[in-house]
Scaffold this motif. Sequence first.
Motif, PDB file in Angstrom:
ATOM      1  N   HIS A   1     -30.463 -35.977  76.747  1.00 41.17           N
ATOM      2  CA  HIS A   1     -29.700 -35.205  75.758  1.00 41.17           C
ATOM      3  C   HIS A   1     -30.513 -34.009  75.265  1.00 41.17           C
ATOM      4  N   GLU A   2     -31.798 -34.210  75.075  1.00 42.39           N
ATOM      5  CA  GLU A   2     -32.667 -33.130  74.613  1.00 42.39           C
ATOM      6  C   GLU A   2     -32.671 -31.979  75.638  1.00 42.39           C
ATOM      7  N   ARG A   3     -32.796 -32.346  76.921  1.00 42.00           N
ATOM      8  CA  ARG A   3     -32.806 -31.322  77.975  1.00 42.00           C
ATOM      9  C   ARG A   3     -31.479 -30.564  78.028  1.00 42.00           C
ATOM     10  N   ARG A   4     -30.394 -31.334  77.912  1.00 37.13           N
ATOM     11  CA  ARG A   4     -29.080 -30.692  77.993  1.00 37.13           C
ATOM     12  C   ARG A   4     -28.866 -29.747  76.807  1.00 37.13           C
ATOM     13  N   LYS A   5     -29.346 -30.152  75.656  1.00 33.12           N
ATOM     14  CA  LYS A   5     -29.211 -29.314  74.462  1.00 33.12           C
ATOM     15  C   LYS A   5     -29.926 -27.978  74.676  1.00 33.12           C
ATOM     16  N   GLU A   6     -31.154 -28.034  75.223  1.00 36.10           N
ATOM     17  CA  GLU A   6     -31.911 -26.796  75.461  1.00 36.10           C
ATOM     18  C   GLU A   6     -31.222 -25.941  76.521  1.00 36.10           C
ATOM     19  N   LYS A   7     -30.626 -26.603  77.513  1.00 36.78           N
ATOM     20  CA  LYS A   7     -29.908 -25.865  78.557  1.00 36.78           C
ATOM     21  C   LYS A   7     -28.731 -25.100  77.948  1.00 36.78           C
ATOM     22  N   ILE A   8     -28.010 -25.760  77.036  1.00 36.85           N
ATOM     23  CA  ILE A   8     -26.862 -25.116  76.389  1.00 36.85           C
ATOM     24  C   ILE A   8     -27.330 -23.921  75.546  1.00 36.85           C
ATOM     25  N   LEU A   9     -28.429 -24.101  74.844  1.00 31.76           N
ATOM     26  CA  LEU A   9     -28.981 -22.983  74.067  1.00 31.76           C
ATOM     27  C   LEU A   9     -29.316 -21.825  75.007  1.00 31.76           C
ATOM     28  N   GLY A  10     -29.913 -22.134  76.143  1.00 31.54           N
ATOM     29  CA  GLY A  10     -30.255 -21.114  77.138  1.00 31.54           C
ATOM     30  C   GLY A  10     -29.016 -20.363  77.625  1.00 31.54           C
ATOM     31  N   LEU A  11     -27.920 -21.079  77.794  1.00 37.13           N
ATOM     32  CA  LEU A  11     -26.680 -20.456  78.280  1.00 37.13           C
ATOM     33  C   LEU A  11     -26.087 -19.486  77.258  1.00 37.13           C
ATOM     34  N   LEU A  12     -26.520 -19.616  76.003  1.00 40.68           N
ATOM     35  CA  LEU A  12     -26.006 -18.721  74.961  1.00 40.68           C
ATOM     36  C   LEU A  12     -26.851 -17.456  74.822  1.00 40.68           C
ATOM     37  N   ALA A  13     -27.896 -17.326  75.659  1.00 42.15           N
ATOM     38  CA  ALA A  13     -28.798 -16.176  75.550  1.00 42.15           C
ATOM     39  C   ALA A  13     -28.062 -14.863  75.844  1.00 42.15           C
ATOM     40  N   ASP A  14     -27.050 -14.913  76.749  1.00 41.78           N
ATOM     41  CA  ASP A  14     -26.348 -13.682  77.133  1.00 41.78           C
ATOM     42  C   ASP A  14     -25.149 -13.379  76.239  1.00 41.78           C
ATOM     43  N   GLY A  15     -24.962 -14.146  75.196  1.00 36.84           N
ATOM     44  CA  GLY A  15     -23.826 -13.878  74.311  1.00 36.84           C
ATOM     45  C   GLY A  15     -23.028 -15.138  74.028  1.00 36.84           C
TER      46      GLY A  15
END
Length: 334
Positions: free
Chosen positions: A265-279
């Motif tokens: 869950h921790e990894r997935r959370k960081e991945k989702i945050l990363g996906l928001l980098a472009d907007g």
Amino acid sequence: MTLTPEEALEQAALAGIHRLQIPTPFAVGRVNCYLIEDGPLTLIDTGPNSGKALDELGTQLGARGHSIDDLELVIVTHQHIDHLGLVEIVVEHSGAEVAAIGVAAERLANFDEDAEADDRFAVELMLRNGIPEEVTAALRSVSRSFRGWGSHVAVTRPLADGEELKFGDRTLQALHRPGHSPSDTVFWDEQRKILIAADHLLPRISSNPLISRPLDGSTERTQALVAYIESMQKTREMPAEIVLPGHGDPVVDHVALIDDRLAKHERRKEKILGLLADGPRSGYELAQAIWGNVAVTQAFLTLSEVIGHADILVNEGRVREVDDGNVVRYEATG
Ligand SMILES: [Zn+2]
């Protein structure tokens, strides 16, 4: 020394707890119900409401020298239809008492109206999170077609969180562990260190923390993943040796399994945050970025997963929700 899953099943059987694997029409496959040979003669979960499930339940009880009529207590672990659909029929045959966590009693009693309300809630949630209308409509009809496998349940023994159920030969403590569903309840035999966990903890598949309507009828949705992580942390602290799940084989090292789930869950959370980098992105766009175009039946599941992680990021102050009046999008604050 850690047991193998097979040894765990044998140990449970020696303690009078027998796994019955009842067929379901769902992708998850068979559901585990547990027969407790004690006074009262007890069945934990019943399987879904189908002739096939009823036949198998009768046959598997018969193999142990019992019939459905002999059951004296049915315990319901949570509100999902693959676990409780047959309760009404089992009670008609046996006159058994029905125990479940008290906060879910009203929900379990009003199955039909609540299933309808659940569907409306899910449709609204999906549209607000950017899922196209046609996907939403298709999912709604799938949900309708499944409804016949459920049933309403009249709870005669509402349980408080922490309440003990006394048997001739054991005590089971009911512990509310919301997350996978708001009504998830696990049953703890402290003396034998056996935890009957239903879908709170599953060995091979992660228990989806499905976004749900709260049991108290309020309209605000649950933060299912936040609740689930909290519940898992509580279970992690328990000195359980055998965890008997709602699907699949016993869990013999629940701490390792929970640590694995928490890390994922921790990894997935960081991945989702990363996906928001472009907007900013909607829940649907995030789900598509992670899983691509999934089958319609998976749309609510993957959305629940994304929203669950986004909730945590919002709670941490790293993401905010932006509402354009139609669709909610998530935006990184950093
Ligand atoms: Zn479930």
